[in-house]
Write a protein that holds these residues in place. Sequence first.
Motif, PDB file in Angstrom:
ATOM      1  N   ALA A 256       0.852  -1.189   0.000  1.00 63.33           N
ATOM      2  CA  ALA A 256       0.000   0.000   0.000  1.00 63.33           C
ATOM      3  C   ALA A 256       0.887   1.238   0.000  1.00 63.33           C
ATOM      4  N   GLN A 257       0.274   2.399  -0.121  1.00 67.51           N
ATOM      5  CA  GLN A 257       1.031   3.640  -0.231  1.00 67.51           C
ATOM      6  C   GLN A 257       1.864   3.918   1.015  1.00 67.51           C
ATOM      7  N   GLY A 258       1.332   3.615   2.180  1.00 69.38           N
ATOM      8  CA  GLY A 258       2.066   3.853   3.420  1.00 69.38           C
ATOM      9  C   GLY A 258       2.429   5.311   3.594  1.00 69.38           C
ATOM     10  N   ASP A 259       3.674   5.549   3.982  1.00 72.98           N
ATOM     11  CA  ASP A 259       4.155   6.918   4.225  1.00 72.98           C
ATOM     12  C   ASP A 259       4.820   7.524   3.000  1.00 72.98           C
ATOM     13  N   THR A 260       4.548   6.996   1.826  1.00 70.71           N
ATOM     14  CA  THR A 260       5.206   7.456   0.608  1.00 70.71           C
ATOM     15  C   THR A 260       4.261   8.312  -0.226  1.00 70.71           C
ATOM     16  N   ASP A 261       4.783   8.852  -1.330  1.00 66.99           N
ATOM     17  CA  ASP A 261       3.983   9.600  -2.293  1.00 66.99           C
ATOM     18  C   ASP A 261       3.510   8.731  -3.455  1.00 66.99           C
ATOM     19  N   VAL A 262       3.779   7.427  -3.382  1.00 61.22           N
ATOM     20  CA  VAL A 262       3.430   6.525  -4.478  1.00 61.22           C
ATOM     21  C   VAL A 262       2.013   6.004  -4.231  1.00 61.22           C
ATOM     22  N   ASN A 263       1.033   6.659  -4.841  1.00 59.92           N
ATOM     23  CA  ASN A 263      -0.359   6.288  -4.637  1.00 59.92           C
ATOM     24  C   ASN A 263      -0.720   5.040  -5.427  1.00 59.92           C
ATOM     25  N   GLY A 264      -1.730   4.323  -4.932  1.00 56.10           N
ATOM     26  CA  GLY A 264      -2.281   3.177  -5.647  1.00 56.10           C
ATOM     27  C   GLY A 264      -1.248   2.192  -6.137  1.00 56.10           C
ATOM     28  N   PRO A 265      -0.275   1.771  -5.313  1.00 59.11           N
ATOM     29  CA  PRO A 265       0.751   0.857  -5.846  1.00 59.11           C
ATOM     30  C   PRO A 265       0.185  -0.556  -5.997  1.00 59.11           C
ATOM     31  N   HIS A 266      -0.104  -0.938  -7.224  1.00 55.52           N
ATOM     32  CA  HIS A 266      -0.663  -2.277  -7.423  1.00 55.52           C
ATOM     33  C   HIS A 266      -0.667  -2.651  -8.901  1.00 55.52           C
ATOM     34  N   GLN A 267      -1.100  -3.870  -9.171  1.00 52.36           N
ATOM     35  CA  GLN A 267      -1.249  -4.493 -10.487  1.00 52.36           C
ATOM     36  C   GLN A 267       0.063  -4.583 -11.238  1.00 52.36           C
ATOM     37  N   GLY A 268       0.592  -5.794 -11.256  1.00 53.26           N
ATOM     38  CA  GLY A 268       1.849  -5.971 -11.950  1.00 53.26           C
ATOM     39  C   GLY A 268       2.298  -7.406 -11.974  1.00 53.26           C
ATOM     40  N   ALA A 269       3.589  -7.612 -11.781  1.00 54.80           N
ATOM     41  CA  ALA A 269       4.199  -8.906 -12.041  1.00 54.80           C
ATOM     42  C   ALA A 269       5.179  -9.294 -10.951  1.00 54.80           C
ATOM     43  N   TRP A 270       5.071 -10.535 -10.487  1.00 52.89           N
ATOM     44  CA  TRP A 270       6.109 -11.135  -9.659  1.00 52.89           C
ATOM     45  C   TRP A 270       7.147 -11.751 -10.605  1.00 52.89           C
ATOM     46  N   VAL A 271       8.410 -11.377 -10.396  1.00 52.11           N
ATOM     47  CA  VAL A 271       9.492 -11.817 -11.269  1.00 52.11           C
ATOM     48  C   VAL A 271      10.646 -12.316 -10.400  1.00 52.11           C
ATOM     49  N   GLU A 272      11.322 -13.365 -10.859  1.00 46.20           N
ATOM     50  CA  GLU A 272      12.514 -13.858 -10.180  1.00 46.20           C
ATOM     51  C   GLU A 272      13.758 -13.497 -10.979  1.00 46.20           C
ATOM     52  N   ALA A 273      14.779 -12.988 -10.279  1.00 44.31           N
ATOM     53  CA  ALA A 273      16.075 -12.695 -10.887  1.00 44.31           C
ATOM     54  C   ALA A 273      16.894 -13.986 -10.964  1.00 44.31           C
ATOM     55  N   PRO A 274      17.991 -13.996 -11.742  1.00 48.44           N
ATOM     56  CA  PRO A 274      18.805 -15.214 -11.856  1.00 48.44           C
ATOM     57  C   PRO A 274      19.337 -15.729 -10.530  1.00 48.44           C
ATOM     58  N   TRP A 279      11.046 -10.039  -7.152  1.00 49.23           N
ATOM     59  CA  TRP A 279      10.783  -8.633  -7.409  1.00 49.23           C
ATOM     60  C   TRP A 279       9.345  -8.477  -7.881  1.00 49.23           C
ATOM     61  N   PHE A 280       8.806  -7.277  -7.650  1.00 50.41           N
ATOM     62  CA  PHE A 280       7.433  -7.012  -8.070  1.00 50.41           C
ATOM     63  C   PHE A 280       7.399  -5.695  -8.846  1.00 50.41           C
ATOM     64  N   MET A 281       6.905  -5.776 -10.085  1.00 48.18           N
ATOM     65  CA  MET A 281       6.742  -4.586 -10.918  1.00 48.18           C
ATOM     66  C   MET A 281       5.275  -4.188 -10.908  1.00 48.18           C
ATOM     67  N   HIS A 282       5.006  -2.906 -10.685  1.00 44.26           N
ATOM     68  CA  HIS A 282       3.631  -2.439 -10.576  1.00 44.26           C
ATOM     69  C   HIS A 282       3.530  -1.032 -11.147  1.00 44.26           C
ATOM     70  N   PHE A 283       2.300  -0.542 -11.256  1.00 44.57           N
ATOM     71  CA  PHE A 283       2.145   0.812 -11.766  1.00 44.57           C
ATOM     72  C   PHE A 283       1.664   1.753 -10.669  1.00 44.57           C
ATOM     73  N   GLN A 284       1.861   3.029 -10.944  1.00 45.06           N
ATOM     74  CA  GLN A 284       1.317   4.122 -10.147  1.00 45.06           C
ATOM     75  C   GLN A 284       0.601   5.057 -11.113  1.00 45.06           C
ATOM     76  N   GLU A 285      -0.643   5.396 -10.817  1.00 45.75           N
ATOM     77  CA  GLU A 285      -1.333   6.364 -11.672  1.00 45.75           C
ATOM     78  C   GLU A 285      -0.834   7.769 -11.339  1.00 45.75           C
ATOM     79  N   LYS A 286      -0.303   8.442 -12.345  1.00 42.73           N
ATOM     80  CA  LYS A 286       0.241   9.780 -12.138  1.00 42.73           C
ATOM     81  C   LYS A 286      -0.167  10.652 -13.309  1.00 42.73           C
ATOM     82  N   GLN A 287      -1.389  11.090 -13.251  1.00 44.73           N
ATOM     83  CA  GLN A 287      -1.908  11.908 -14.341  1.00 44.73           C
ATOM     84  C   GLN A 287      -1.222  13.272 -14.339  1.00 44.73           C
ATOM     85  N   PRO A 288      -0.962  13.803 -15.543  1.00 45.43           N
ATOM     86  CA  PRO A 288      -1.396  13.347 -16.863  1.00 45.43           C
ATOM     87  C   PRO A 288      -0.453  12.351 -17.537  1.00 45.43           C
TER      88      PRO A 288
END
Length: 536
Positions: A256-274, A279-288
Amino acid sequence: MPIRLPTAVLLVGTCIAYGADPPAPWVADDGDGGYKNPVLYADYSDPDVAGADGDYYLTASSFNCVPGLPILHSRDLVNWELVNHALPRLYDGDAFDIPRHGDGVWAPSFRHHDGWWYIYWGDPDLGIYMVRTQDPGGEWSKPVLVKKASGNIDACPLWDDDGRVYMVHAFAHSRAGVNSLLTVVELNKEGTQAIDKGWIVFDGHAEHPTVEGPKFYKRNGYYYIFAPAGGVAEGWQIVLRSKNVRGPYEVRRVLAQGDTDVNGPHQGAWVEAPDGSSWFMHFQEKQPYGRIVHLQPMRWVDDWPVMGDDPDGDGEGQPVLHHKKPVASEAVKVPATSDDFEREELGLQWQWHANPHADWASLTARPGWLRLTAAKLPAGYRNLWDAPHLLLQKFPAPEFTASCVIDPQAMRPGETAGLLIMGLDYAYVGLEKSTEGLRVVRRACRNADRGTAESDDDLVRLDDATPVELGVEVDAGGRCRFSARCGDESWSDLGDAFAAREGKWIGAKVGVFCHGTADGRGHADFERFTVSPVAE
């Protein structure tokens, strides 16, 4: 008061030295073994990632933009290059020959299985589709309709250990009449056809409304469904787990956003490095700017994922802004933005707002220039929201400049060509040809999706058809200032600052266009589209 460019500026020829490509306006790699978020400051909405043998490929929602399903490649999850599109056109037929803003390709999933790379996505009006290839940078198969349905979206497959294939998906309330539900259906062994009606595995109405965008995984005997909830801008990431694919599933909030400025942190991919790290890649809505992409470190505790930083140890993480890279010593790479138009095909950064006509653009008619034929405006045209022929690319950074030289010599009366910032509101600086001659125009349109007319700004008459360089500077927050010049003279600002605004499910875009009202079409030529950092 009319805007006037000095006469001397209008009469000189174009004499601009470009040299090498300018530096990228956003680089996530800090050059010292670490990275900053977002790793992609561009609208790669609803990202998903698949990896094999140290190569990672990312795709994202493309909605009505063509070509669709962008394919980005990375070796370290931080430095990404745009290498292909999996969907050259939006289906057979003429349904997407006009802009259908917000329709088309929603929330794809990317998977690698048995030597094949798969992308599944939901079209909210048609059903769930799949394409596949053995080379993500090469040709992809034609779309296969896996499940015909209205309102089935956000599909993701899972190949189980026993050879059976399942798929989880969500619902779009606008079509299905329901949402906040996740359903699992079984597919045939080829993954090309649903073979049952499925079963609901999660109802998020009580505590996790607007649950959608699920991703399906299996680890240590558990079935996992990673899914966002709570809405695009204000939501959070949940994870479901069960020992049985049919459930019941436990649920936990993990990011979740917690104490950060990264709102709506969600929807993405769980990925494993070699090295086995997660790791988890996700988006943040930052209009425009749209939905920009972040990379979070992830670890497993008691078979639950913990994402980002978890300062209080409760299992619900918050985003990090800086971190050590997953893989060291990789070259710095970014998706392309500038285009010198020296190739015979458009750069991969460019997209149209609908399926294009072959005669809209040429890179061979005048080598080193992009020729845009003046597309005839469609029936019922109100403003550029209705125009399919806009050639656009994503905003690449919070601040940047974009410019191009336009040669109007072959334009005919009734035709306009220019440099555009496009969204629900839009503005452009351009050249307009009439029976009285050629003029510089700067126009804007508010609430374009509602059919409002463009503003009728003051016009600046040119004394001849000399090439003119058009530019726009985008400041933090999307404030845009347009300008123009001829040759190497000083820039002249045109009009007040314009506040960029997102499109329908996408961020604002920047690009070029040429259109007219007559059947006998002229054209405009564009020389080198340059995207640069804002000068300090």
